[in-house]
Motif scaffolding. Structure first.
Motif, PDB file in Angstrom:
ATOM      1  N   SER A  17     -19.257 -33.766 -54.677  1.00 47.94           N
ATOM      2  CA  SER A  17     -20.708 -34.017 -54.572  1.00 47.94           C
ATOM      3  C   SER A  17     -21.103 -35.253 -55.361  1.00 47.94           C
ATOM      4  O   SER A  17     -21.908 -36.066 -54.899  1.00 47.94           O
ATOM      5  CB  SER A  17     -21.495 -32.816 -55.088  1.00 47.94           C
ATOM      6  N   LYS A  19     -19.142 -37.808 -56.170  1.00 44.92           N
ATOM      7  CA  LYS A  19     -18.578 -38.969 -55.466  1.00 44.92           C
ATOM      8  C   LYS A  19     -19.475 -39.363 -54.302  1.00 44.92           C
ATOM      9  O   LYS A  19     -19.807 -40.541 -54.124  1.00 44.92           O
ATOM     10  CB  LYS A  19     -17.187 -38.644 -54.910  1.00 44.92           C
ATOM     11  N   SER A  20     -19.868 -38.393 -53.510  1.00 43.79           N
ATOM     12  CA  SER A  20     -20.716 -38.653 -52.346  1.00 43.79           C
ATOM     13  C   SER A  20     -22.052 -39.252 -52.761  1.00 43.79           C
ATOM     14  O   SER A  20     -22.531 -40.218 -52.155  1.00 43.79           O
ATOM     15  CB  SER A  20     -20.924 -37.352 -51.571  1.00 43.79           C
ATOM     16  N   LYS A  23     -21.667 -42.871 -53.888  1.00 48.67           N
ATOM     17  CA  LYS A  23     -21.407 -43.733 -52.734  1.00 48.67           C
ATOM     18  C   LYS A  23     -22.680 -43.956 -51.918  1.00 48.67           C
ATOM     19  O   LYS A  23     -22.925 -45.060 -51.425  1.00 48.67           O
ATOM     20  CB  LYS A  23     -20.283 -43.161 -51.880  1.00 48.67           C
ATOM     21  N   GLN A  24     -23.513 -42.939 -51.795  1.00 49.48           N
ATOM     22  CA  GLN A  24     -24.793 -43.098 -51.099  1.00 49.48           C
ATOM     23  C   GLN A  24     -25.706 -44.058 -51.854  1.00 49.48           C
ATOM     24  O   GLN A  24     -26.431 -44.856 -51.248  1.00 49.48           O
ATOM     25  CB  GLN A  24     -25.492 -41.747 -50.954  1.00 49.48           C
TER      26      GLN A  24
END
Length: 84
Positions: A17, A19-20, A23-24
């Motif tokens: 979560s 990492k995501s 990245k967003q």
């Protein structure tokens, strides 16, 4: 430009979560980003230097800023305050 390092572990259930989310955030904000596994020598050195005891841990411009999955608002505030 801010430098963001995310310390992660392959056994961490919250790390995907984080990492995501980071990245967003790169879509909207300009910053350098890298992920380092805490089990590697580089990861251990960073963990020791910043007294990290849990992952995910976000280090912004050499300073431990978040432990756990931060909110979008807290990331935006941290980047705004440190990206200059």
């Amino acid at each position: 430009m801010a430098n963001v390092t995310l310390l992660v572990s392959s056994t961490c259930s919250a790390c995907p979560s984080a990492k995501s989310l980071w990245k967003q955030m790169r879509v909207k904000h300009s910053f350098s980003y890298r992920e380092i596994d805490i089990s590697t020598p580089d990861g251990q050195e960073l963990a020791d230097r910043h007294s990290v005891r849990a992952v995910p841990a976000s280090i912004i411009n050499g300073r431990l800023t978040f432990v756990g999955v931060p909110t979008r608002q807290s990331i935006e505030k941290a980047l705004a305050g440190r990206s200059g």
